[in-house]
Design an enzyme around this catalytic site. Sequence first.
Site, short mmCIF file in Angstrom:
data_model
loop_
_atom_site.label_atom_id
_atom_site.label_comp_id
_atom_site.label_asym_id
_atom_site.label_seq_id
_atom_site.Cartn_x
_atom_site.Cartn_y
_atom_site.Cartn_z
CB SER A 16 -0.91 0.02 1.23
OG SER A 16 -0.13 0.02 2.42
CG HIS A 49 -3.34 -1.52 -2.44
ND1 HIS A 49 -3.70 -0.20 -2.27
CD2 HIS A 49 -3.30 -2.06 -1.20
CE1 HIS A 49 -3.86 0.04 -0.99
NE2 HIS A 49 -3.64 -1.06 -0.32
CD GLU A 69 -5.10 1.85 -5.27
OE1 GLU A 69 -5.40 3.06 -5.28
OE2 GLU A 69 -4.25 1.37 -4.49
#
Length: 518
Positions: free
Chosen positions: A130, A151, A163
Amino acid sequence: MPAVSAVAEVHGSIGVIGVIGAGAMGRGIAQIAAQAGMQVKLFDVQADAAENARKAVLAQWEKLQQKGKLTEQQFHSAKQQLQVVTAMDAMADCEIVIEAIVERLDVKRDLFRQLEAIVSAGCILATNTSSLSVTAIAAGAAMPERVAGLHFFNPVPLMKVAEVIAGLRTRSEVVQRLVAFTHQTGHRPVITKDTPGFIVNHAGRAYGTEALRVLQEGVAAFPVIDAIMREAAGFRLGPFELLDLTGLDVSHPVMESIYQQYYQEPRYRPSVITAQRLQGGVLGRKTGRGFYDYTDGAQTVPQADAADAIAGAQPWTGWIWISPENPEAAASVRALLERCGANIENTPEPSADSLCLVAPLGEDVSTCVVRQKLDARRTLGIDSLFDCQGHLSLMSNPATDTAIAQQARALLLQSGQGVSLIQDSPGFVTQRILACVVNIGCDIVQQGICTPDDLDRAVELGLAYPFGPLAWGDKLGASRILTILQNMLAYTGDPRYRPSLWLSRRAQLELSLKHQQG
């Protein structure tokens, strides 16, 4: 070893994946992949961690079955798909291996080096990082072309977005494969460049940092700021409630990390308030005390506007003059006052004893008083960003008579709406926070980090905002957002408020903020 182009030769649905790290994130990824029909191999270096994670997932599936969200057949099928392995060698036949381990660059690089000696050349190596650079993680691999970021957000089964991050050397086929995998799990993939914060953590900066700035300036107490953002702007949680929920041990380091990674970009400037609270161990719900106090996880401090405690104020019964400077705002203020049964003065200039109401965009009341030559003692500002619907913000200036301000507030309460009385500030509360949210979102797409649609969807799903940043800008009006930012920048001189080029050009041309050239 075959060339990395072998990745492109893998077609169809993903059949076998590996998940390394059995914490909350790894467990969640394993759960959604197994539910989607994939064989999942779960590994953790800590003894019993993977097995305990498997038991936790089975318990979740049992609850889903009891609620009718999972059939008995689906439960048994998913149970068979989730396998705990005791050695990484078992990952040899995986098509994708996702790591969800500690956020340390050296540890992640070492893990991928070990995996490269085990998996096939066609296996994708994905990191759930992250905060770290995907490019930096991939640089330690023999085949950085097959390394990408994937992510997810916690809790993974509920946060329906992921993501997909391409490092500088990541092959496009790898990105496409991870997009397909994400769709297969029932989540929404959003593609982003490898930049600090990616999309969600990057776009989410303004909500907390600008609220902290408002608090630091003494504009309003934090429960008032929360109430305004919930009840006027429609956010599920106010910024300080959100900071308490996330925990400052998580939130503040992210603020500092993105600020430093962008070489101290003023738009991302952290706050001394959260730095001090972090040092003092006042983290939020997890410690029983944050901005609010908590007992058994429940908030014990009232959320009500502190001004509600002031008793005895009678509604203003005299004349009220509305500034004509902003005709659109003046119309919404007039409609509000009519709902309250107020005596509205229809004259070009206010009479000697009338209450004066101004509705600035990005300016404070003091500036309006000077420019319009008004009596500061009898002048207040009202936020018209939402056309005086929902929770209202009434703003005094340093010279405003306190009794007059309380009478004005009592009058507006007759509308049946909540009313917060705040101190002078360029941009009130909603204007400041939302203009910054929109502005950072515009700059993300200006940099080509992601598409406008992916930005808005990522923020809506990953942060649970009522609208994505660009949709907010279109809803409120790009020209109004631009005016707010320009006025705040001119008044404060703080470059955190400088408008994004994406916003400025589309506002000038009267285009949607989602408009892309070509």
